[in-house]
Design an enzyme around this catalytic site. Structure first.
Site, short mmCIF file in Angstrom:
data_model
loop_
_atom_site.label_atom_id
_atom_site.label_comp_id
_atom_site.label_asym_id
_atom_site.label_seq_id
_atom_site.Cartn_x
_atom_site.Cartn_y
_atom_site.Cartn_z
N GLY A 100 0.77 -1.12 0.26
CA GLY A 100 -0.02 0.06 0.12
C GLY A 100 1.05 1.25 -0.15
N GLY A 155 4.19 7.78 2.49
CA GLY A 155 5.18 6.65 2.16
C GLY A 155 4.44 5.52 1.86
CD GLU A 156 7.43 2.20 -0.80
OE1 GLU A 156 6.69 2.62 -1.77
OE2 GLU A 156 8.46 2.14 -0.65
CG ASP A 160 -10.61 6.47 6.77
OD1 ASP A 160 -11.52 6.65 6.16
OD2 ASP A 160 -9.38 6.61 6.14
#
Length: 476
Positions: A16, A21-22, A130
């Site tokens: 993701g 960032g990732e 979320d």
């Protein structure tokens, strides 16, 4: 080939990515352990370093079978690393067939597990803010795990609850009070989002763009026009529950204790439905050993930046409640001393690490990194070689009006807008595996259901080159 991370560890898949960032899948080439590494570039997060600190602090408080586990963190220069469980089952949205949904027993089981996770979070005073299918992950036994606490906050401390005022989340999933009120209670907001997730699971679509009077679909719902989509696709029993969850007035909205008394919630699963053995917490028992879960969605998606609600200061050094800290140590050797101190150069194209067939191996081999790759239904084999597959994909996407950019060798980034006119970005990797080409699509930014719609459209246009060979996946 795999990209070396630190000694004995390779980065083998991007899971993701987001604004700062990732998330990468790291696999130990000796022990075959897998861990998700959230890599945050603090230089890109200069406007909100406290958010990262708060996310770490909240993660330290968490220990529940329906919440992605946090192992620890460390900082190296401007890069912050968070180590999390890896969920090889992928994201919930991947199990939802666009415009159809999923079998009702599956939706019920996932909803039970979602409720268990949310009850736990609210019980320790945390609201997620979320909740959506992109942030709900599945382990190798298809158990649901709540992930991504980048927007989470503490709403209750020492039995004192505070009202929230920050509008954040993802518009189709947010509760109406976020758009209308200056202050609101935390728990009903998460309950509403869970109701939208349930709708998506049962109908394969979201009910509205946002819960406001300017949205016709939302107005139709308030007028009880359940003969319209998506409601007409949902059976009367779960629809009755949704009527109690998706109530505009938060004080009249059903609470989780009452959801647990609902008729549909307690309805036995249909005969023949997949029903794994469960523990008291509602999670299937899995073999002992290293769990494989991931924190994936990095998209901090504020709807609007209202006046700051964050009067409570967070410090990663502040003491947390005792929540079974010993359980964080999921050795061997505490995840190799949190992946050995870390000092490495980031690869320029991390997804390229999957292109080597030697890495992917063959089903059944004892040291097989392919077994660690996250399950996805958004992939297929082709009958052509890599160059011809790439050319067909490129021509098809250009005809469909997608923006097309070659990111690096054998990877492209495709951009478009969805039905709500929101940005939708996905990555496509062409992977060589056992002398065949696997075309692997991964959502990068946007709504998961919309991503699946576009995947199916592209696959349909490529049907002449799609191989009938089934995608081999690890046994569950």
């Amino acid at each position: 080939m795999a990209v070396p991370f630190v000694e004995d560890w390779d980065l083998v898949q991007t899971l993701g990515e987001g604004a700062y960032g990732e998330v990468q899948l790291a696999v130990n080439r000796v022990t075959e352990e897998a861990v998700a590494v959230k890599i945050v570039d603090m230089k890109r997060a200069v406007d909100c370093p406290e958010n990262i600190k708060k996310e770490i602090c909240i993660n330290k408080m968490l220990n529940h079978e329906n919440v992605v586990k946090f192992y620890g963190h460390r900082r190296e220069g401007n890069i912050q690393y968070l180590f999390l469980e890896y969920c090889s089952g992928g994201e919930l949205f991947d199990r939802i067939e666009p415009d159809i949904g999923m079998p009702e027993p599956d939706a019920q089981r996932f909803f039970h597990q979602l409720m268990a996770g949310v009850v736990y979070l609210h019980g320790i005073g945390i609201t997620h803010r979320d909740i959506k299918p992109e942030n709900l992950l599945l382990d190798e036994r298809d158990n649901l795990k709540i992930s991504d606490f980048g927007l989470a906050t503490v709403f209750r401390y020492n039995n004192r609850e505070r009202l929230l005022n920050k509008m954040c989340g993802t518009l189709p999933y947010v509760a109406p009070e976020l758009l209308k009120r200056r202050e609101f209670h935390a728990e009903p907001v998460d309950v509403w989002s869970c109701g939208i997730v349930l709708t998506a699971m049962l109908a394969g679509e979201l009910p509205w763009d946002q819960p406001s009077d300017s949205c016709q679909e939302y107005s139709d719902w308030k007028e009880k026009k359940t003969y319209l989509n998506p409601w007409k696709k949902i059976d009367s029993a779960p629809l009755a529950l949704l009527h109690k969850i998706l109530v505009e007035n938060p004080s009249a909205r059903i609470t989780i204790p009452d959801i647990k008394k609902d008729r549909w919630y307690n309805k036995p699963l249909k005969k023949g439905a997949k029903r794994p053995r469960v523990t008291s917490g509602g999670v299937s028992e899995s073999p002992s050993g290293f769990s494989k879960h991931i924190q994936s969605n990095l998209d901090f998606s504020p709807v609007n930046s209202a006046s700051s609600e964050e009067n409570v200061k967070y410090s990663s050094s502040q003491p947390e409640p005792r929540t079974g800290l010993s359980l964080w140590d999921t050795s061997p050797s505490y995840i190799d001393k949190l992946v050995q101190g870390i000092s490495f150069s980031q690869p320029t194209c991390p997804d390229h690490m999957l292109l080597n067939s030697q890495l992917l191996g063959t089903p059944g081999s004892s040291q097989n990194p392919w077994q660690r790759l996250v399950k996805r239904m958004t992939r297929f084999f082709t009958k052509l070689d890599a160059d011809k597959s790439y050319q067909c994909l490129k021509e098809t996407c250009e005809k469909l009006g997608y923006q097309w950019k070659k990111s690096c060798m054998n990877q492209v980034t495709i951009s478009t807008t969805d039905r709500r006119n929101n940005k939708l970005i996905f990555k496509v990797n062409l992977l060589e595996m056992d002398d065949k080409i696997l075309v692997d699509f991964r959502l990068s930014k946007g709504d998961g259901l919309e991503f699946k719609r576009h995947f199916l459209k592209i696959k349909g246009k490529l049907i002449d080159i799609v191989s009938s060979q089934k995608i081999w996946l690890p046994a569950t």
